[in-house]
Design a protein around this motif. Structure first.
Motif, PDB file in Angstrom:
ATOM      1  N   ASP A 398      46.476  29.133  27.323  1.00  0.00           N
ATOM      2  CA  ASP A 398      45.724  27.919  27.642  1.00  0.00           C
ATOM      3  C   ASP A 398      46.372  27.089  28.742  1.00  0.00           C
ATOM      4  N   ASP A 399      47.328  27.672  29.514  1.00  0.00           N
ATOM      5  CA  ASP A 399      48.043  26.869  30.498  1.00  0.00           C
ATOM      6  C   ASP A 399      47.308  26.737  31.829  1.00  0.00           C
ATOM      7  N   ASN A 400      46.142  27.386  31.974  1.00  0.00           N
ATOM      8  CA  ASN A 400      45.312  27.277  33.173  1.00  0.00           C
ATOM      9  C   ASN A 400      46.119  27.470  34.457  1.00  0.00           C
ATOM     10  N   PRO A 401      46.632  28.669  34.700  1.00  0.00           N
ATOM     11  CA  PRO A 401      47.413  28.905  35.920  1.00  0.00           C
ATOM     12  C   PRO A 401      46.541  28.797  37.159  1.00  0.00           C
ATOM     13  N   ARG A 402      47.169  28.510  38.287  1.00  0.00           N
ATOM     14  CA  ARG A 402      46.435  28.314  39.538  1.00  0.00           C
ATOM     15  C   ARG A 402      46.055  29.639  40.194  1.00  0.00           C
ATOM     16  N   ILE A 403      46.680  30.731  39.779  1.00  0.00           N
ATOM     17  CA  ILE A 403      46.458  32.029  40.427  1.00  0.00           C
ATOM     18  C   ILE A 403      46.105  33.063  39.371  1.00  0.00           C
ATOM     19  N   ILE A 404      45.104  33.890  39.666  1.00  0.00           N
ATOM     20  CA  ILE A 404      44.739  35.020  38.813  1.00  0.00           C
ATOM     21  C   ILE A 404      44.893  36.300  39.644  1.00  0.00           C
ATOM     22  N   ILE A 405      45.625  37.276  39.100  1.00  0.00           N
ATOM     23  CA  ILE A 405      45.820  38.564  39.781  1.00  0.00           C
ATOM     24  C   ILE A 405      45.000  39.617  39.047  1.00  0.00           C
ATOM     25  N   CYS A 406      44.063  40.233  39.741  1.00  0.00           N
ATOM     26  CA  CYS A 406      43.245  41.299  39.162  1.00  0.00           C
ATOM     27  C   CYS A 406      43.805  42.649  39.605  1.00  0.00           C
ATOM     28  N   GLY A 407      44.377  43.357  38.673  1.00  0.00           N
ATOM     29  CA  GLY A 407      45.015  44.631  38.985  1.00  0.00           C
ATOM     30  C   GLY A 407      46.516  44.448  39.039  1.00  0.00           C
ATOM     31  N   PHE A 408      47.229  44.997  38.033  1.00  0.00           N
ATOM     32  CA  PHE A 408      48.675  44.801  37.975  1.00  0.00           C
ATOM     33  C   PHE A 408      49.383  46.139  38.132  1.00  0.00           C
ATOM     34  N   GLY A 409      48.995  46.873  39.199  1.00  0.00           N
ATOM     35  CA  GLY A 409      49.661  48.110  39.554  1.00  0.00           C
ATOM     36  C   GLY A 409      50.780  47.854  40.529  1.00  0.00           C
ATOM     37  N   ARG A 410      51.002  48.779  41.467  1.00  0.00           N
ATOM     38  CA  ARG A 410      52.151  48.665  42.365  1.00  0.00           C
ATOM     39  C   ARG A 410      52.025  47.489  43.329  1.00  0.00           C
ATOM     40  N   VAL A 411      50.791  47.106  43.720  1.00  0.00           N
ATOM     41  CA  VAL A 411      50.616  45.949  44.612  1.00  0.00           C
ATOM     42  C   VAL A 411      50.640  44.650  43.821  1.00  0.00           C
ATOM     43  N   GLY A 412      49.855  44.591  42.759  1.00  0.00           N
ATOM     44  CA  GLY A 412      49.791  43.369  41.976  1.00  0.00           C
ATOM     45  C   GLY A 412      51.129  42.971  41.381  1.00  0.00           C
ATOM     46  N   GLN A 413      51.940  43.946  40.997  1.00  0.00           N
ATOM     47  CA  GLN A 413      53.245  43.627  40.414  1.00  0.00           C
ATOM     48  C   GLN A 413      54.170  42.976  41.425  1.00  0.00           C
ATOM     49  N   VAL A 414      54.120  43.421  42.686  1.00  0.00           N
ATOM     50  CA  VAL A 414      54.963  42.801  43.714  1.00  0.00           C
ATOM     51  C   VAL A 414      54.566  41.348  43.905  1.00  0.00           C
ATOM     52  N   VAL A 415      53.259  41.073  43.972  1.00  0.00           N
ATOM     53  CA  VAL A 415      52.785  39.688  44.086  1.00  0.00           C
ATOM     54  C   VAL A 415      53.281  38.877  42.895  1.00  0.00           C
ATOM     55  N   GLY A 416      53.133  39.435  41.694  1.00  0.00           N
ATOM     56  CA  GLY A 416      53.548  38.722  40.491  1.00  0.00           C
ATOM     57  C   GLY A 416      55.032  38.457  40.441  1.00  0.00           C
TER      58      GLY A 416
END
Length: 602
Positions: A398-416
């Protein structure tokens, strides 16, 4: 001269039949079988000497097993031991027992003949199943790996079966030696191959490689494959086992890839010739005399093997779609059945007529499998994959983050990882449950669910977030997410990963302006390193890459207007290439002043 005419006929039949079969989605094996039926004694009668071709074509199966061995390093074999021994052993034991029982009680055959038939018909065709799965890219998934494990166990199981076959004979043994002495000879031959391969193969290839004659290297590879196969065969075992062992012994060597490149062309052609010989050897007159009888037996074989494999795969935890694929692709009889039935006739376990009938049933099952597999892949697999049960998406914080990442593979994980390092909260959505469970093991937090579902994005706080990062690998899936986000959450600024130029254009069609091509920057960085290695000054490298980047991005935007018109797109690409060339030529003309200016700025 006659041999050359036969060769021309066979090659012509293969060249015609295989492309036609693949054009209609049935795969190459069916094309080869059809070619054999067409030119063989039961067809046009253009090729009569089937036995001679059959002996030569066995090398195709031998080389297939060698290449399989090359792919299986000993460490990988150890990892696969549970699926090979468990699933493969259960398939051979249960299917063989069921078929033997049906042959004994249903057909009234003696128990030695029923046992041989049960084991021989339980085996599937490695030469047919692997190419069919490889053509559809299925060998890398769970069902493909499990099917391969079953096939590997079957190929290994033929060894004790052939060695112990004389014990089922009618009071006579085909070898002069006793059966246990034959087993001893087989064990000794295996030991010679293992020890010799361990200590001799690398020195042999090293010496040949120093000679600098590529054709001799190819001859050496063929000599090792065929020589090992013949040695093992002389000990009373399968030639394919010897080739498989040679492949495993070479799988960890530095010559593995070169040997594979040399053997593959021979393997493909000879394996095709093997299926041609199977088609030519089909006992069509017997089929025409009793069509219902033999077709019924072939259908019964396919049904029994498919049902047994389906049940075992489900018990092993394979999903329905994968289990159906395994059941379909492994339902036919196999090439080792021909070998076993022939030896059984020699040893007195089976009559010649019984072996001929069993071989016809195997051939009919081989002919039917490509049709069944094509039908399964076209109609059944999509429905099973679409209907497979999915766990409900995970509850969101319920913390309402400002960013949503769709896809947590090799690209999404680096962003995260970078966002986490900067203390910026985000919510990561991943549609693969296995990937979610995997990243959680390493301390990352991702939530399971299909990000193209509006209710999932809303639960993740998309209506309050500021940025949506679409890092999905699948192009169609990423486009669906963008469409949903644009329609329901216009407050989001979308940053999208693009696989290629076509993907970029489709994203631009949907109004996305922040697009990153996943390999573009890394390719430019690699190019820069290459240019520096070639002696270009740093300023010249920077200017070259900047020129290319600006021109390519400008071309990408310009081509967006014509990306649906292939002819205009091709012409635009040619014009852009000519324009880029003129830019670099102009740059070279005033290179001295330009480089001096760049160095001064540096």
């Amino acid at each position: 001269m006659a041999e050359l005419v036969t060769l021309v006929v066979l090659l012509a039949a293969m060249v015609i039949a295989v492309p036609v079969a693949k054009r209609f989605g049935f795969g190459a094996p069916l094309g080869y079988l059809a070619a054999g039926l067409a030119v063989g004694p039961a067809g046009l009668g253009l090729v009569i000497n089937v036995s001679a071709i059959s002996h030569a074509s066995e090398l195709g199966v031998v080389m297939l097993l060698f290449l399989i061995g090359l792919e299986l390093r000993p460490a990988r074999l150890w990892v696969m031991r549970k699926s090979v021994l468990g699933l493969g052993g259960a398939q051979v034991a249960i299917t063989g027992a069921v078929i033997a029982g049906l042959c004994g009680w249903g057909l009234g055959l003696g128990w030695p003949t029923a046992v041989v038939l049960g084991f021989g018909l339980a085996l599937s065709s490695t030469a047919m199943a692997l190419p069919m799965m490889a053509e559809r890219g299925l060998l890398a998934n769970q069902s493909g790996r499990n099917a391969f494990s079953v096939l590997l166990f079957q190929d290994l199981a033929i060894i004790p079966a052939v060695a112990l076959l004389p014990l089922l004979g009618k009071g006579s043994v085909p070898q002069a030696d006793g059966p246990w002495l034959a087993v001893g000879k087989a064990a000794a031959a295996v030991a010679v191959v293992l020890i010799g391969g361990r200590y001799l193969l690398r020195p042999i290839f090293r010496a040949v490689d120093r000679a600098g004659a590529p054709e001799i290297f190819t001859a050496t590879a063929l000599l090792i494959v065929i020589g090992t196969a013949v040695l093992i065969q002389e000990a009373g075992l399968s030639m394919s086992l010897g080739a498989f062992m040679a492949g495993v012994l070479l799988s960890d060597s530095e010559y593995r890839h070169e040997v594979q490149a040399d053997i593959e062309p021979f393997e493909g052609l000879l394996l095709g010739l093997f299926f041609v010989s199977v088609g030519m050897g089909a006992n069509i007159p017997a089929l025409l005399q009793k069509p219902v009888y033999f077709l019924g037996l072939a259908l019964a074989l396919l049904a029994v093997k498919a049902l047994a494999m389906l049940v075992l795969a489900r018990i092993a935890g394979v999903p329905w779609a994968g289990a159906m694929r395994m059941a379909t692709v492994l339902s036919q009889g196999g090439e080792f059945g021909f070998v076993l039935f022939g030896l059984a006739v020699t040893g007195g376990t089976m009559a010649g007529e019984q072996a001929s009938a069993a071989m016809l049933v195997v051939t009919l099952s081989m002919l039917a499998t490509p049709f069944l597999f094509a039908a399964e892949e076209r109609w059944l697999a999509p429905r099973l994959l679409a209907a497979k049960p999915k766990r409900s998406f995970d509850a969101m914080p319920d913390d309402n983050p400002r960013i949503i990442i769709c896809g947590f593979g090799r690209v999404g994980q680096v962003v995260g990882r970078v966002l986490r390092m900067r203390g910026i909260p985000f919510t990561a959505l991943e549609q693969s449950a296995a990937q979610v469970d995997f990243v959680r093991k390493f301390g990352s937090q991702a939530y399971y669910g299909d990000p193209a579902r509006v209710e999932l994005l809303r639960a993740a706080g998309a209506d309050k977030a500021e940025v949506l990062v679409v890092a999905l690998e699948d192009m169609e899936q990423s486009l669906r997410v963008v469409e949903v986000a644009k329609r329901h959450f216009p407050n989001l600024t979308i940053f999208a990963r693009a696989r290629n130029r076509r993907h970029v254009h489709h994203l631009m069609d949907r109004g996305v302006t922040h697009i990153v091509r996943e390999t573009f920057d890394s390719s430019l960085r690699l190019t820069g390193d290459v240019l520096r290695q070639m002696g270009l000054a740093e300023g010249e490298v920077t200017r070259t890459l900047d020129t290319f980047r600006v021109h390519d991005e400008r071309t990408l935007i310009r081509q967006h207007a014509v990306h649906n018109d292939e002819a205009k797109l091709i012409q635009s690409s040619r014009d852009a290439a000519a324009e880029l060339l003129s830019l670099f030529e102009a740059d070279r003309d005033d290179g001295v002043d330009g480089e001096a200016g760049s160095e001064a700025k540096a």
